[in-house]
Scaffold this active site. Structure first.
Site, PDB file in Angstrom:
ATOM      1  N   SER A  92     -11.158  -0.874  -0.854  1.00 30.98           N
ATOM      2  CA  SER A  92      -9.885  -0.874  -0.132  1.00 30.98           C
ATOM      3  C   SER A  92     -10.087  -1.135   1.350  1.00 30.98           C
ATOM      4  O   SER A  92      -9.205  -1.669   2.021  1.00 30.98           O
ATOM      5  CB  SER A  92      -9.189   0.484  -0.294  1.00 30.98           C
ATOM      6  OG  SER A  92      -8.562   0.608  -1.533  1.00 30.98           O
ATOM      7  N   ASP A 149       0.841  -1.190   0.000  1.00 27.20           N
ATOM      8  CA  ASP A 149       0.000   0.000   0.000  1.00 27.20           C
ATOM      9  C   ASP A 149       0.881   1.247   0.000  1.00 27.20           C
ATOM     10  O   ASP A 149       1.960   1.251  -0.586  1.00 27.20           O
ATOM     11  CB  ASP A 149      -0.937  -0.038   1.220  1.00 27.20           C
ATOM     12  CG  ASP A 149      -2.297   0.560   0.923  1.00 27.20           C
ATOM     13  OD1 ASP A 149      -2.361   1.761   0.624  1.00 27.20           O
ATOM     14  OD2 ASP A 149      -3.298  -0.174   0.979  1.00 27.20           O
ATOM     15  N   HIS A 202      -3.764   5.921   3.268  1.00 26.53           N
ATOM     16  CA  HIS A 202      -4.464   4.718   2.817  1.00 26.53           C
ATOM     17  C   HIS A 202      -3.830   3.456   3.388  1.00 26.53           C
ATOM     18  O   HIS A 202      -4.521   2.543   3.863  1.00 26.53           O
ATOM     19  CB  HIS A 202      -4.445   4.694   1.282  1.00 26.53           C
ATOM     20  CG  HIS A 202      -5.309   3.655   0.654  1.00 26.53           C
ATOM     21  ND1 HIS A 202      -4.869   2.369   0.410  1.00 26.53           N
ATOM     22  CD2 HIS A 202      -6.576   3.711   0.177  1.00 26.53           C
ATOM     23  CE1 HIS A 202      -5.838   1.682  -0.179  1.00 26.53           C
ATOM     24  NE2 HIS A 202      -6.887   2.471  -0.326  1.00 26.53           N
TER      25      HIS A 202
END
Length: 959
Positions: free
Chosen positions: A546, A145, A224
Site C-alpha cells: 500500500s 482508499d 491508510h
C-alpha cells in the site's frame, strides 16, 4: 475498432456485516453489480444520454426500482440489492450481460525522495521542474482508499496564485459539478476541500461503514488513505512529529499535484480497513469521470482474474488515459501470491530504503539479536513472556498478541514484555505494554516476515522468527533479563524486497506476463495519517505494498506532467525499462538471504530521474490488452469481443518485460519499440541469457526516428536449464546518446506442455491429448481412474448471502460434509454441477482444514470445483447462494472424486510410449468404456520421461 468496456454484477457473501448464519429459509437480498450490453462512455460526454436511457429501460423491464450505484464511465451497468427471484429476472432481461457478486476488499498495509533521487541539487524536482513547489503541477492524483484527514499539514492549501490553475480547471471543473462532499455529522466530523485536496467523496452501499467510530464523510479514521495520499502528493518538506518527537521532514512524490479523494474503505471494529467492490467500482467510475490523471489503488485484488469488475474498470480507465498504480499485495514471500495481474495496470512490489533503523536486544545469557526499531536504549530489566503475563479472565490468544487490556500489571510492571506479531496493530501492542506498566517490548515474528521500525510508545525491538524462537526459549529460564540498544544510524543495504511483498509468477496468465511490474519503497514509510486511528498522531510509519504503490503513482504524475501526450503504457514502460536491479552496495537486490528475481521485483527498483528520457518505450492500448485477455482465455467469459479483436500468444503482448511460463524447447516473441526522444538514434541489443538457455535478437540493431517504431523478435531456446524451474536474464537496447532500455527475461522450461483437462460424455468414448515436447527421448503415458464420484446430497431450503467464511455455520440453505483424502491419492476434487440443479441456481463451495479456510469456489453459477492437493481430513461447506424465482427448495448435490494409484479398469491411453523431440507434437488417444451412463467420473493421464512425471491431464466424463 470500438472501445472495449467491462461491466459487472457483484454479491457480497459477507454482506452488510450480517450476523452469523441463523436457521432461516429466508431468501436474503444481496448486492450485485450488473453489467449491461454496450460500451461505457469513457470521457465522451455525448454518449452518456444514450447509456442512461438504455439503463432506465433495462431497469423497468427487470422490475428494479432502486439502485445503489449507477456506472457509466469505466463500466456500463448498475448495482442493486436483489433477492434470488429478482436476480433471476434481471439475468433474463434483454440488455443484461452478466452479474457479479459483491466482494470484500481490504487495504494493503522516512521520507524517501532523497533515496529515489528526487530531492537535492540535481534531483528530479530541481532538474525537471526547477523547484519542488512546481513538481507535478497540472496533475490530479485520485486516491481510492479510507479517506483523508483535512487538517494534516501535508494537505494544507498550496500557495496562490497557482500556475496550473487553467489546466486544473479545464480537467476538473469543466462540468460545473461540486466534487467535494462534506458529509454529515458535526463540523469536526465533516470535511472541507482546498486547492490541494480539490475533491472528496464517500461510498458505502455495501454497509462497511457501520462501525460506531467511523465518520460519515470522506474524513479518514483509519489513516491508510491519508498515508497513501500524502506519500503520492503531500506538500514538500513538512516537519513530521510522532509521539511528540520530531522525526524529520517529509514530502510526497509530486508535491505540486492536486489530490482527489474517494473513500470506499472503512475502519472495522477489528482494526481492518474494508469495503465492497460495489463501492470501489463506483469510486473508480467517478474518479475517471472527474478527470484524474493518475489513480492509486492500494487495495487487495484478485490473483487469478484480469476480468473481475475492478480490473475491467481499470481497463477502461487506462483506455481513457488514466495511469493506474496498484499494490501487489502483502501475501509474500510465497510464490504466485501477486494480485492485480492485468497488463493495463502497474503492479507495485514493496522494498526497503536506506534509513538506518537497526536495534538489538541483549539477553541476560549474553546473546544479542539484531532487529529493527526506533528510539533510545533501555538498560537491563526483567523479561517476561506475554503468554504468562495475562489477566486471569483474558483470552489466551489475545494475551499472547498483547492486545490492549489483556496484560496483568502485577506481572508486567517494570518489565520488558515479549509479544507475538499478528492480528492487532504492532503499535497497539506497545500501548498494551505501557498501560500495564511495562518499560519495553520485544516484538517477534512467528514466521518469515518483514522487520518494521515502528514508532512505539515504549522502547521496542522487532526481531525475526529465528531470534524470536531463541528469545522465547530463554525467557522460560529463571530470572530472565534483557537490554535494548539505541537505534543505529548506519546506512543499511538497500533496497531489499520486503518479506511480505507478494510474488509471482502470476496465476492469471500462467506466468506469461511478469508480475509485479516494479518495486518501490514500502517499508517503514513515514507519511501523514489520521490522529483518530493513530493515537493522536498526524504522522506515522507504515509498511506494505500500500505504501509502495503511491510512490509509483506520484512518480508517474511527475512523468506525465512533463510528457502529457504519453499513454499510460508508455509511462509504465519508461518506469520499468529504466529501473535498477542493484542496491547501494552495487550487489544484486536481495530478498531474505538470496538474490531477488523479477518474480519479486518485476523490472527492478524505480529510478525516477531516468524515466523522463527513456529513449524507447513499449507502447500498447485497449486493442492489445483485449487480445491478451482473449489469449489467456478470460475476456471471452465476460465479453463478446474475442471474435472481433482476435487473440495473441500472451507472451507476445508488447510489454516492457518478456516472460514464457511454459517453454518446451524454443519460442519466439515479438516486440515493438517507439522512439519518444526528439532525435533519431541507432540502438544495439545486448543479451544476458537466462542460465541454461540461449537468446537471440533479430535484428540486433535498429534505427528509429523520433516518434517512429521498430519491430524485432526475441528467440529463447532451452539448452540445459532444469525443467519446471524459472531462470532469468535480460535484453537491453543501448544507443550513443546515453539511453539504456532494459527488459527482464523470465522463462520456465518444461519437458511437456499440453491441456490441463479434456472432457467427454457417455458410458464409452475417446479423446485426444496433444503434447508439445521440450526434450529428446521417450514420453510414457499411464492412466489412472476413472473414479466415480461420491455424491453428497442434501435438501436445501431457500438461499442465503449470510455465510461468513471466517465463521462458517449451517442453515437450511447450507450443508457440510467431511472429506478424507488418503495418502497416495493421485487426484482429488470436490465439484458441483449446474446440470444437477434448477437453471439459475448459484452454489458456492468452501473447504477448511480444521478452522482454516484453504480454498473457495464462489462464482455466479452452480458449476464450482475445488482441487484437494494434499492428503488429510477436510470439511466442505456447500452454500445455496441463489435460487430461481420459481424454486423454493431442491436437492443439492456435491461430488467428491478420489482417483487412486491403482491400475485403471475402464480408462486406457495409447500408445503407452512415444518418441519425443523438442518442439514436436506428440499425440495420445484416451478411451473409456463400461461406465454407468448416469454417473460422473474423473480420471487422469500422467506423462513421464521414463523416470520423472512431467505433465498431467485430467479426464472428466459426465452423463
Amino acid at each position: 475498432m470500438g472501445r472495449i468496456l467491462l461491466a459487472l454484477t457483484l454479491v457480497l457473501s459477507t454482506v452488510f456485516a450480517l450476523p452469523a448464519p441463523a436457521a432461516s429459509a429466508k431468501a436474503d437480498p444481496a448486492l450485485y453489480i450488473v453489467q449491461l450490453a454496450g460500451d461505457p462512455a469513457g470521457r465522451q460526454e455525448s454518449l452518456r444520454t444514450g447509456i442512461r436511457s438504455n439503463r432506465a429501460a433495462v431497469l423497468r423491464a427487470a422490475g428494479v426500482t432502486k439502485t445503489v450505484a449507477d456506472y457509466e464511465t469505466v463500466f456500463n451497468g448498475f448495482a442493486a440489492a436483489l433477492t434470488p427471484a429478482q436476480k433471476a429476472r434481471v439475468e433474463r432481461t434483454p440488455g443484461v450481460e452478466r452479474l457479479w457478486k459483491n466482494e470484500k476488499r481490504t487495504v494493503q498495509t522516512f521520507s524517501t525522495p532523497a533515496f529515489l533521487g528526487l530531492s537535492g541539487a540535481g534531483g528530479v524536482w530541481d532538474k525537471r521542474f526547477g523547484d519542488p513547489a512546481r513538481a507535478g503541477a497540472g496533475m490530479i492524483i485520485g486516491v481510492v482508499d479510507t479517506g483523508f484527514w483535512p487538517e494534516n499539514p501535508s494537505l494544507a492549501p498550496l500557495p496562490e496564485p497557482r500556475p496550473d490553475r487553467a489546466t486544473i480547471e479545464k480537467k476538473w471543473y469543466a462540468d460545473g459539478v461540486d466534487k467535494c462532499d462534506e458529509g454529515t455529522g458535526t463540523p469536526q466530523q465533516r470535511i472541507t476541500c482546498n486547492n490541494k485536496v480539490i475533491g472528496a467523496r464517500y461510498y458505502d452501499s455495501s454497509g462497511f461503514g457501520d462501525w460506531s467510530g467511523e465518520f460519515r464523510s470522506p474524513r479518514d479514521y483509519d489513516g491508510h488513505g491519508t498515508h497513501t495520499a500524502t506519500t503520492a502528493a503531500g506538500l514538500h518538506d513538512v516537519p513530521a512529529t510522532i509521539n511528540n518527537e520530531l522525526v524529520g521532514n517529509v514530502s510526497g512524490m509530486a508535491p505540486a499535484a492536486r489530490i482527489a479523494v474517494y473513500k470506499a474503505l472503512w475502519r472495522q471494529a477489528d482494526g481492518e480497513g474494508s469495503g465492497g467492490t460495489v463501492d470501489l467500482l463506483d469510486a473508480v467510475d467517478d474518479a475517471v469521470t472527474d478527470g484524474v490523471d493518475v489513480l492509486n489503488y492500494s487495495v487487495s485484488g484478485s490473483t487469478s482474474l484480469v476480468v473481475d469488475p475492478i480490473e475491467l474498470a481499470f481497463f477502461n480507465a487506462a483506455a481513457a488515459g488514466v495511469f493506474v498504480a496498484t499494490s501487489a499485495g502483502n501475501s509474500g514471500p510465497d510464490a504466485s501470491t501477486v494480485a492485480h495481474n492485468a497488463p493495463w495496470v502497474t503492479t507495485v512490489a514493496a522494498s526497503s530504503h536506506d534509513r538506518g533503523a537497526a536495534k538489538s536486544v541483549t539477553l541476560g545469557n549474553g546473546r544479542t539479536y539484531t532487529g529493527a526499531g526506533q528510539g533510545p536504549a533501555l538498560p537491563s530489566a526483567p523479561l517476561v513472556d506475554s503468554v504468562t503475563a495475562g489477566l486471569p479472565a483474558a483470552e489466551a490468544t489475545k494475551v499472547e498478541l498483547c492486545h490492549p487490556g489483556t496484560l496483568d500489571p502485577a506481572k508486567v510492571k517494570g518489565r520488558i514484555v515479549l509479544c507475538k506479531r499478528g492480528v492487532n496493530p504492532r503499535t497497539d501492542k506497545s500501548i498494551a505494554v505501557r498501560d500495564a506498566g511495562g518499560v519495553g517490548m520485544v516484538l517477534y515474528n512467528a514466521d518469515e516476515n518483514s522487520l518494521n521500525a515502528d514508532y512505539h510508545v515504549v522502547p521496542t525491538v522487532h526481531v525475526d522468527h529465528l531470534a524470536g524462537a531463541a528469545i522465547k526459549a530463554y525467557v522460560s529460564e529463571p530470572k530472565p533479563t534483557a537490554a535494548l540498544s539505541a537505534v543505529s544510524k548506519v546506512v543499511p543495504r538497500a533496497p531489499a524486497v520486503a518479506a511480505f511483498s507478494a510474488a509471482g509468477p502470476a496465476v492469471a496468465g500462467s506466468g506469461d506476463l511478469i508480475k509485479p511490474d516494479i518495486t518501490a519503497p514500502g517499508v517503514d514509510i513515514v507519511a501523514g495519517v489520521s490522529p483518530a486511528g493513530h493515537h493522536g498522531n498526524l504522522y506515522d510509519g507504515e509498511s506494505g505494498t500500500s505504501m509502495s504503490g503511491p510512490h509509483i503513482a506520484g512518480i508517474a504524475a511527475l512523468v506525465r506532467a512533463k510528457h502529457p501526450d504519453w499513454s499510460p503504457a508508455a509511462v509504465k514502460s519508461a518506469l520499468m525499462t529504466t529501473a535498477g536491479v542493484t542496491d547501494n552496495t552495487d550487489g544484486r537486490i536481495q530478498r531474505g538471504d538470496a538474490d531477488a528475481t523479477p518474480l519479486d521485483y518485476g523490472s527492478g527498483h524505480v529510478r525516477p530521474a531516468r524515466a523522463f528520457d527513456p529513449g524507447l518505450v513499449y507502447d500498447s492500448g485497449a486493442h492489445d490488452w483485449a487480445r491478451y485477455a482473449c489469449g489467456i482465455g478470460q475476456l471471452q467469459v465476460v465479453s463478446d469481443w474475442c471474435p472481433i479483436v482476435g487473440t495473441i500468444d500472451p507472451s507476445d503482448l508488447n510489454y516492457p518485460s518478456i516472460a514464457i511460463g511454459s517453454l518446451p524447447g524454443e519460442q519466439t516473441v515479438t516486440r515493438t519499440v517507439t522512439n519518444v526522444g526528439k532525435q533519431p538514434s541507432v540502438y544495439a541489443a545486448t543479451v544476458s541469457s537466462p542460465p541454461g538457455t540461449t537468446v537471440t535478437v533479430t535484428p540486433s540493431t535498429i534505427s528509429v526516428g523520433p516518434g517512429k517504431s521498430a519491430t524485432f523478435k526475441v528467440t529463447v531456446t532451452r539448452t540445459s536449464a532444469p525443467f519446471r524451474e524459472w531462470t532469468f536474464g535480460s535484453m537491453t537496447w543501448t544507443d550513443l546518446r546515453g539511453h539504456t532500455v532494459r527488459s527482464p527475461i523470465g522463462v520456465r522450461p518444461v519437458a511437456l506442455t499440453g491441456p490441463g483437462e479434456i472432457t467427454g460424455a457417455g458410458p464409452a468414448g475417446r479423446g485426444t491429448i496433444d503434447l508439445r515436447a521440450g526434450y529428446s527421448g521417450t514420453v510414457t503415458a499411464r492412466a489412472y481412474g476413472p473414479a466415480p464420484s461420491t455424491v453428497h446430497t442434501r435438501k436445501l431450503v431457500g438461499s442465503t448471502a449470510a455465510f461468513l467464511p471466517g465463521a462458517p455455520g449451517v442453515s437450511p440453505s447450507i450443508f457440510t460434509f467431511e472429506v478424507r483424502v488418503p495418502p497416495g491419492t493421485k487426484l482429488a476434487r470436490v465439484s458441483t454441477f449446474a446440470a444437477d440443479h434448477a437453471p439459475g441456481t448459484d452454489l458456492d463451495l468452501y473447504v477448511y482444514d480444521g478452522t482454516t479456510l484453504i480454498d473457495r469456489s464462489d462464482g455466479t453459477t452452480a458449476d464450482e470445483e475445488i482441487p484437494l492437493t494434499t492428503a488429510g481430513v477436510f470439511e466442505v461447506y456447500v452454500v445455496q447462494f441463489g435460487l430461481p424465482a420459481d424454486v423454493a427448495e431442491q436437492e443439492v448435490k456435491a461430488h467428491l472424486f478420489l482417483v487412486g494409484a491403482s491400475a485403471p479398469a475402464n480408462l486406457s491411453v495409447t500408445p503407452a510410449s512415444a518418441p519425443a523431440s523438442p518442439d514436436e507434437t506428440v499425440s495420445f488417444d484416451v478411451s473409456w468404456s463400461a461406465l454407468s451412463p448416469a454417473r460422473r467420473y474423473l480420471g487422469m493421464v500422467e506423462f513421464t520421461d521414463g523416470k520423472v512425471a512431467r505433465a498431467w491431464t485430467t479426464v472428466a466424463i459426465g452423463p
